[in-house]
Structure formats: C-alpha cells, structure tokens
Design a protein around this motif. Structure first.
Motif, PDB file in Angstrom:
ATOM      1  N   LEU A 159       0.815  -1.214   0.000  1.00 20.64           N
ATOM      2  CA  LEU A 159       0.000   0.000   0.000  1.00 20.64           C
ATOM      3  C   LEU A 159       0.850   1.266   0.000  1.00 20.64           C
ATOM      4  N   THR A 160       2.022   1.202   0.655  1.00 25.71           N
ATOM      5  CA  THR A 160       2.823   2.415   0.814  1.00 25.71           C
ATOM      6  C   THR A 160       4.003   2.499  -0.141  1.00 25.71           C
ATOM      7  N   TRP A 182      -8.413   0.912   5.282  1.00 23.90           N
ATOM      8  CA  TRP A 182      -9.075  -0.015   4.368  1.00 23.90           C
ATOM      9  C   TRP A 182      -8.407  -1.394   4.415  1.00 23.90           C
ATOM     10  N   GLY A 183      -7.084  -1.400   4.453  1.00 17.22           N
ATOM     11  CA  GLY A 183      -6.351  -2.655   4.463  1.00 17.22           C
ATOM     12  C   GLY A 183      -6.667  -3.504   5.677  1.00 17.22           C
ATOM     13  N   GLU A 234      -2.078   8.535  -5.886  1.00 16.73           N
ATOM     14  CA  GLU A 234      -0.683   8.886  -5.659  1.00 16.73           C
ATOM     15  C   GLU A 234       0.029   9.226  -6.969  1.00 16.73           C
ATOM     16  N   ARG A 242      -5.523   6.425   5.086  1.00 12.43           N
ATOM     17  CA  ARG A 242      -6.787   5.921   4.538  1.00 12.43           C
ATOM     18  C   ARG A 242      -6.633   4.510   3.996  1.00 12.43           C
ATOM     19  N   ALA A 243      -5.542   4.287   3.242  1.00 13.72           N
ATOM     20  CA  ALA A 243      -5.314   2.969   2.652  1.00 13.72           C
ATOM     21  C   ALA A 243      -5.088   1.918   3.731  1.00 13.72           C
ATOM     22  N   PHE A 259      -6.158   3.974  -4.723  1.00 13.91           N
ATOM     23  CA  PHE A 259      -5.190   4.797  -3.999  1.00 13.91           C
ATOM     24  C   PHE A 259      -3.866   4.910  -4.759  1.00 13.91           C
ATOM     25  N   VAL A 274      -9.570  -1.272  -4.284  1.00 10.08           N
ATOM     26  CA  VAL A 274      -9.264  -0.195  -3.335  1.00 10.08           C
ATOM     27  C   VAL A 274      -7.799   0.208  -3.446  1.00 10.08           C
ATOM     28  N   THR A 275      -6.918  -0.788  -3.473  1.00  4.48           N
ATOM     29  CA  THR A 275      -5.493  -0.500  -3.602  1.00  4.48           C
ATOM     30  C   THR A 275      -5.205   0.229  -4.905  1.00  4.48           C
ATOM     31  N   ILE A 324      -3.096   9.756   2.527  1.00  6.30           N
ATOM     32  CA  ILE A 324      -3.543   8.636   1.695  1.00  6.30           C
ATOM     33  C   ILE A 324      -3.135   7.303   2.309  1.00  6.30           C
ATOM     34  N   VAL A 325      -1.921   7.253   2.854  1.00  4.06           N
ATOM     35  CA  VAL A 325      -1.450   6.010   3.474  1.00  4.06           C
ATOM     36  C   VAL A 325      -2.332   5.635   4.656  1.00  4.06           C
TER      37      VAL A 325
END
Length: 282
Positions: free
Chosen positions: A90-91, A147-148, A180, A143-144, A176, A172-173, A140-141
């Motif tokens: 995600l990041t 969700w994760g 980015e 939020r992600a 995001f 979802v991934t 954003i991280v």
C-alpha cells in the motif's frame, strides 16, 4: 464499462512512452530501487525478529501450556508479517514518489510538453512541493491502511473472504495507487488532495482500469520498480484526461494551463465547469 478499458490504455501508453525515452526511464528507476532495498531490509528484519517482538508484546502468555503458546504466538507472528507485507504494498508507491519527487516531476513535465508543448508549474519552491507531497501521501497512506485492516479482517469470512474480498482489495489498492500517481501531475496544477479524490471518484472505472492491474503487478516488488516510470507517465496522461486537457478543453496556445488570476486562485479545471478550485494554501 468503457472507462475500464480507457484506464488500462493509459497504463499501457505510459509504459510505451518511457520505452521510447530511455534516459527518463533510467532515471525513473532509481527511486524504486532505493525504496525496494529499504522495504526488503525492513521485511527481512521483521522475519528474523518478529517472533521475539511478539513474545515481548505478549508476556501474559508466558505460562500457557503447549501447544497453545506456540500456536498463539505463531499466529500473531504470521499476522504481523502479513500486515507488514500488505502495508508495504500500500505504501510502496507513496514512498517511491516521495523519494523520487524531482525525478518524477521532470518525467511528468516532459510528458506534458510532448502532449501540448508546455508543462504547468506550481510556482512553489521545491521544499514546499516536497512538504505538500509528504503531507498528502501520509493522509492517503492512513486511509489505505484503514481499508487494508478492514479488508484483512473481512478476509476471514468463509467463501466471501476468499473470493469477493480480494477483488475489492485490489480495487481499493488500485484507486489509492492512481491517486498517488496522478498527484505528480495534478499537484503541479495546484489541485488539492480533496479535489483530486473528487475527480477520481467521478471516474471510478477509469481509476480502476489503470490502478487495479497495477496493484496486482505491484505484488511483485521487482515488477513495481520497473513499472513505476511508465506508471507516472501514464498517470500524467490520465490526469490530462480528468481535467479535460486531452480534448482541447484546456488553455489556448500560449496561455496558462488554467484560467483565473495570476496566482492561480479561483481557477477552475478545464472541462469541469470550474467545479474545483486550484488555489493552494498560503
């Protein structure tokens, strides 16, 4: 459904663009390689000392009898590593973009110039651009990550957790990831985070078509490194589409990319009827 194909098309166009511009592609690989080394080192350290960390965090289980102690801490260790792996996926893009901000800014500008002959500029000093990018990436991280964690928990639901939830997770991934990546071009145009999200929500299928296959590919770290330059190029083309610049709705020849006064306050997006402002915070 058409937007799904259009989004995937922008991903492919971006890869073709960097393939035809070898210098930009080579420079764009460096941030991904640096990020990959850092993440790999962190995951290796977690694999080596994760069990010790779990043991330190669960002293209440020291007196449990076998096999419950081993099963409990083994499960927590596996869960910790799985969450770390999920967060790394995600990041990865956010960290790579932050490390490679100057490289990807240059790449995105060259795509803009190739498309329209000019590249919008934020007019802000580099440190300010880096601060805004880092701040928005952190938002954003978070939020992600929320969700994760939610999707990871839902993954334990029988049948649905092994079929529907992974598909939702990739969507979802992917969404995001697109935020980015398009931020590189949209931030130069002064588009705030909340407005970037609103743009993408208005074209969810476009975002999914671009981001979902990229999210699947990014599960393989080396693939992520080699796709990043093309992803930034494709996201720049997609950002132009979101703002209506690809269909001639943008600024005229020799004019700034957006209307409004000299400092960009009160400007509207081309093709968006001025729905979103492009002013920056002071």
């Amino acid at each position: 459904m058409r937007d799904l194909g259009v989004g995937f098309g922008y991903l492919m166009k971006g890869q073709r663009w960097v393939a035809q511009h070898g210098k930009q592609y080579g420079m764009g690989l460096l941030p991904g390689l640096i990020t990959l080394v850092l993440y790999a080192a962190a995951l290796v350290a977690l694999a080596l000392w994760g069990a010790d960390l779990v043991g330190w965090a669960t002293p209440f289980a020291d007196d449990w009898s076998s096999p419950w102690l081993g099963l409990f801490r083994g499960f927590l260790t596996a869960l910790l590593f799985a969450l770390a792996l999920l967060l790394s996926v995600l990041t990865f893009t956010a960290m790579t973009l932050l490390i490679g901000q100057p490289f990807y800014e240059s790449l995105s500008e060259k795509v803009d110039i190739a498309e329209s002959g000019h590249a919008p500029e934020s007019g802000l000093p580099l440190w300010r651009d880096l601060w805004i990018s880092a701040r928005d990436s952190l938002r954003i991280v978070v939020r992600a990550a929320l969700w994760g964690v939610l999707l990871f928990a839902l993954g334990f639901i029988p049948v649905i957790g092994q079929t529907v939830i992974p598909v939702i997770g990739f969507c979802v991934t992917g969404f995001f990831l697109v935020e980015e990546l398009t931020a590189v071009a949209l931030q130069r145009r002064g588009v705030e985070l909340r407005d970037r999200l609103a743009l993408l929500r208005s074209r969810k299928q476009l975002a999914w078509g671009f981001g979902t296959p990229l999210a699947v590919a990014f599960l393989v770290p080396f693939v992520a490194v080699f796709l990043m330059p093309g992803a930034v190029a494709g996201a720049t083309l997609m950002a132009r589409d979101l703002l209506g610049e690809n269909d001639g709705a943008g600024a005229g020849e020799g004019a700034p990319a957006h209307g409004g006064d000299a400092d960009g306050q009160g400007a509207g997006f081309p093709g968006q009827g001025g729905a979103f402002g492009t002013g920056r915070p002071a």
